[in-house]
Write a protein that holds these residues in place. Structure first.
Motif, mmCIF file in Angstrom:
data_model
loop_
_atom_site.group_PDB
_atom_site.id
_atom_site.type_symbol
_atom_site.label_atom_id
_atom_site.label_comp_id
_atom_site.label_asym_id
_atom_site.label_seq_id
_atom_site.Cartn_x
_atom_site.Cartn_y
_atom_site.Cartn_z
ATOM 1 N N ALA A 113 0.900 -1.142 0.117
ATOM 2 C CA ALA A 113 -0.045 -0.030 0.298
ATOM 3 C C ALA A 113 0.818 1.303 -0.021
ATOM 4 O O ALA A 113 0.348 2.157 -0.326
ATOM 5 N N LEU A 114 2.048 1.206 0.290
ATOM 6 C CA LEU A 114 3.046 2.375 0.222
ATOM 7 C C LEU A 114 3.742 2.681 -1.099
ATOM 8 O O LEU A 114 4.397 3.567 -1.115
ATOM 9 N N GLU A 115 3.592 1.665 -1.714
ATOM 10 C CA GLU A 115 4.192 1.926 -3.037
ATOM 11 C C GLU A 115 3.487 3.017 -3.639
ATOM 12 O O GLU A 115 2.325 3.230 -3.811
ATOM 13 N N PRO A 116 4.149 3.803 -4.817
ATOM 14 C CA PRO A 116 3.508 4.971 -5.340
ATOM 15 C C PRO A 116 2.337 4.803 -6.348
ATOM 16 O O PRO A 116 1.357 5.512 -6.158
ATOM 17 N N LEU A 154 -0.630 4.092 -3.995
ATOM 18 C CA LEU A 154 -1.157 5.099 -3.567
ATOM 19 C C LEU A 154 -1.877 6.015 -4.510
ATOM 20 O O LEU A 154 -3.061 6.540 -4.004
ATOM 21 N N ASN A 213 -5.583 4.361 -5.064
ATOM 22 C CA ASN A 213 -6.211 4.685 -3.837
ATOM 23 C C ASN A 213 -6.684 6.037 -4.047
ATOM 24 O O ASN A 213 -8.025 6.149 -3.712
ATOM 25 N N TRP A 214 -6.015 6.881 -4.448
ATOM 26 C CA TRP A 214 -6.220 8.420 -4.262
ATOM 27 C C TRP A 214 -7.358 8.649 -5.629
ATOM 28 O O TRP A 214 -8.435 9.345 -5.366
#
Length: 79
Positions: free
Chosen positions: A44-47, A50, A53-54
């Motif tokens: 979930a922290l991979e660009p 992210l 999700n946004w």
């Protein structure tokens, strides 16, 4: 008169001397659980994840933000 006392001991020896509990097993369990959870959520922290999700929220977050700002400024709700 000046008295200096120097004690040479390990942290485990100091804890035992003062009667404090050994929390090493608890600490190891907590660190292991945190590592497991971080490993499970690291993707979930991979660009790209992210941004995905946004972007799935679309412009809805902007509407909510503007509504919140209007309410804070004493204006009408944006909905």
């Amino acid at each position: 008169m000046k008295v200096n006392i120097e004690i040479d001991c390990t942290p485990a020896e100091a804890r035992a001397f003062f009667g404090l509990p050994d929390v090493t097993p608890l600490n190891e369990q907590l660190v292991g659980e945190m590592s497991k959870r971080m490993g499970a959520n690291i993707e979930a922290l991979e660009p790209d994840a992210l941004m995905r999700n946004w972007m799935t929220m679309g412009g809805e977050w902007q509407k909510q933000f503007m509504s919140l700002m209007n309410q804070a400024a004493g204006g009408k709700s944006g909905s």
